[in-house]
Design an enzyme around this catalytic site. Structure first.
Site, PDB file in Angstrom:
ATOM      1  N   LYS A  11      -1.217  -3.060   6.023  1.00  8.75           N
ATOM      2  CA  LYS A  11      -0.417  -2.629   7.049  1.00  8.75           C
ATOM      3  C   LYS A  11      -0.605  -1.292   7.398  1.00  8.75           C
ATOM      4  CE  LYS A  11       2.804  -0.471   4.416  1.00  8.75           C
ATOM      5  NZ  LYS A  11       3.326   0.686   4.749  1.00  8.75           N
ATOM      6  N   ASP A 145       7.247  -5.099   1.468  1.00 11.05           N
ATOM      7  CA  ASP A 145       6.128  -5.182   2.530  1.00 11.05           C
ATOM      8  C   ASP A 145       5.596  -6.604   2.447  1.00 11.05           C
ATOM      9  OD1 ASP A 145       6.316  -2.600   3.214  1.00 11.05           O
ATOM     10  OD2 ASP A 145       5.057  -1.868   1.786  1.00 11.05           O
TER      11      ASP A 145
HETATM   12  P1  ATP Z   1       3.064   0.533  -0.190  1.00  6.83           P
HETATM   13  O1  ATP Z   1       2.230   1.011   0.890  1.00  6.83           O
HETATM   14  O2  ATP Z   1       3.481  -0.626  -0.312  1.00  6.83           O
HETATM   15  O3  ATP Z   1       4.258   1.717  -0.659  1.00  6.83           O
HETATM   16  P2  ATP Z   1       0.735   1.680  -1.759  1.00  6.83           P
HETATM   17  O4  ATP Z   1      -0.413   0.845  -0.932  1.00  6.83           O
HETATM   18  O5  ATP Z   1       0.934   3.225  -1.416  1.00  6.83           O
HETATM   19  O6  ATP Z   1       2.125   0.806  -1.443  1.00  6.83           O
HETATM   20  P3  ATP Z   1      -0.449  -0.029  -3.774  1.00  6.83           P
HETATM   21  O7  ATP Z   1      -1.809  -0.138  -3.562  1.00  6.83           O
HETATM   22  O8  ATP Z   1       0.153  -1.252  -3.253  1.00  6.83           O
HETATM   23  O9  ATP Z   1       0.340   1.219  -3.091  1.00  6.83           O
HETATM   24  O10 ATP Z   1      -0.185   0.240  -5.594  1.00  6.83           O
HETATM   25  C1  ATP Z   1       0.636   0.657  -5.957  1.00  6.83           C
HETATM   26  C2  ATP Z   1       0.729   0.603  -7.455  1.00  6.83           C
HETATM   27  O11 ATP Z   1       1.187  -0.784  -7.990  1.00  6.83           O
HETATM   28  C3  ATP Z   1      -0.646   0.852  -8.086  1.00  6.83           C
HETATM   29  O12 ATP Z   1      -0.744   2.099  -8.477  1.00  6.83           O
HETATM   30  C4  ATP Z   1      -0.805  -0.122  -9.040  1.00  6.83           C
HETATM   31  O13 ATP Z   1      -0.620   0.526 -10.423  1.00  6.83           O
HETATM   32  C5  ATP Z   1       0.361  -1.380  -8.881  1.00  6.83           C
HETATM   33  N1  ATP Z   1      -0.279  -2.546  -8.723  1.00  6.83           N
HETATM   34  C6  ATP Z   1       0.022  -3.747  -9.225  1.00  6.83           C
HETATM   35  N2  ATP Z   1      -0.504  -4.942  -8.669  1.00  6.83           N
HETATM   36  C7  ATP Z   1      -1.374  -4.244  -7.677  1.00  6.83           C
HETATM   37  C8  ATP Z   1      -2.321  -5.001  -6.975  1.00  6.83           C
HETATM   38  N3  ATP Z   1      -2.871  -6.128  -7.004  1.00  6.83           N
HETATM   39  N4  ATP Z   1      -3.222  -4.115  -6.416  1.00  6.83           N
HETATM   40  C9  ATP Z   1      -2.767  -2.519  -6.235  1.00  6.83           C
HETATM   41  N5  ATP Z   1      -2.052  -2.016  -6.844  1.00  6.83           N
HETATM   42  C10 ATP Z   1      -1.251  -2.821  -8.046  1.00  6.83           C
END
Ligand code: ATP
Length: 305
Positions: A11, A145
């Site tokens: 997203k 999200d």
């Molecule tokens: P958002 O945009 O929802 O704030 P993000 O995209 O910045 O999140 P994510 O990639 O969703 O961040 O991951 C945040 C943290 O969640 C990672 O650093 C990781 O430790 C943990 N995590 C747990 N499960 C997963 C997964 N399936 N994929 C990615 N990260 C995961």
């Protein structure tokens, strides 16, 4: 039992209004989500016992920082499977295999995407037969999200992001994403937002009318001008080099440039395919840029196939 494969998009937030921190520690958000053509895949294979396992794979080690994705019970896809099992009272197990393309900690909700995909995949492989609205209730418990990533398309997000309502929108948009070398913690960016706003009156967030009008009209130029993100200053404070990345895209003629969610991924709106290639080319030599991806949006949410 044959495996079930679910594709789930990343997203972006076309606007991200952030209000004053609530008593429960969350911030009220007013956002417009768009699902974009950058997909993770979650494959669910039923097991004869009650174990739930997860493995994570990527062909793009640099941008997905695969090593920080938990491969046990902390993985949010496992949490999704456990929640579905708990709510339906079944005792089946599953092997989940995640193919990561969405950048980790990139502000594109990759973890939430995997949770949405795991709900859809396990619902299918276990034959639990929950409806989409029932899955959305579970999704909201997993993360802000997650409901939107079941939904896909364009949607207005309220509450802490988990209440999703449809938005009248036209058009398909050309995006360029600049991935950073290192992820940024969402929690750290919100904490910096609070620090920067100490003593200030933070207004309740609203979705700008100009942005909704641009989407209704399918007007890319107006959409570019209306993009906004209240977390920009906080993310710049933690990663000053992101300001340079945004400037490079703007100089290359992007219709609009903002950080995706809490960053550090930067997103740029282009008028067409050729324009998007020009912007991608300009960004590809930027120091803060680990990878550049051209994409389109909106696309559907988590789907079997
Ligand atoms: P958002 O945009 O929802 O704030 P993000 O995209 O910045 O999140 P994510 O990639 O969703 O961040 O991951 C945040 C943290 O969640 C990672 O650093 C990781 O430790 C943990 N995590 C747990 N499960 C997963 C997964 N399936 N994929 C990615 N990260 C995961």
């Amino acid at each position: 039992m044959s495996p079930v494969n679910v594709r789930v998009p990343a997203k972006i937030n076309l606007c991200l209004g952030v209000g004053p921190v609530r008593d429960d520690g969350y911030h009220p958000l007013a956002t417009v989500y768009q699902a974009v053509d950058l997909h993770d895949e979650v494959r669910a294979t039923g097991r004869d016992d009650d174990q739930i396992t997860v493995s994570v794979h990527s062909e793009m080690d640099v941008r997905s920082e695969i090593s920080v994705v938990p491969d046990g019970d902390d993985n949010i896809a496992v949490k999704a499977a456990r929640l579905l099992r708990e709510r339906t009272g079944i005792s089946s197990g599953v092997d989940l295999s995640i193919r990561k393309v969405i950048p980790v900690a990139g502000g594109m909700a990759g973890g939430s995407a995997d949770a949405a995909a795991a709900l859809v995949a396990c619902n299918e492989v276990w034959g639990t037969g929950l409806s989409r609205p029932a899955l959305e209730v579970l999704a909201a418990q997993l993360g802000s999200d997650v409901p939107f990533l079941l939904h896909g398309g364009n949607a207005v997000g309220g509450g802490r992001g988990e209440t999703v309502s449809p938005v009248l929108a036209r058009g398909s948009y050309h995006w360029v994403f600049a991935m950073a070398h290192e992820g940024l913690s969402t929690r750290a960016v919100f904490a910096e937002f609070d620090r920067l706003n100490t003593g200030a009156e933070v207004p309740e967030p609203v979705v700008p009318d100009a942005l909704l009008a641009a989407l209704r009209a399918g007007d890319a130029e107006a959409l570019g001008a209306a993009l906004s993100n209240d977390l920009t200053e906080a993310a710049f404070s933690l990663r000053p080099e992101l300001e340079d990345t945004l400037s490079i895209g703007i100089e290359a003629g992007a219709l609009g440039a903002i950080l995706s969610g809490s960053g550090p991924t930067a997103l740029f709106l282009a008028s067409d395919e050729a324009h998007s290639l020009d912007i991608a080319f300009a960004l590809s030599s930027a120091a803060g840029c680990a990878d550049v991806v051209q994409s389109r949006g909106p696309v559907p949410g988590a789907r079997v196939g």
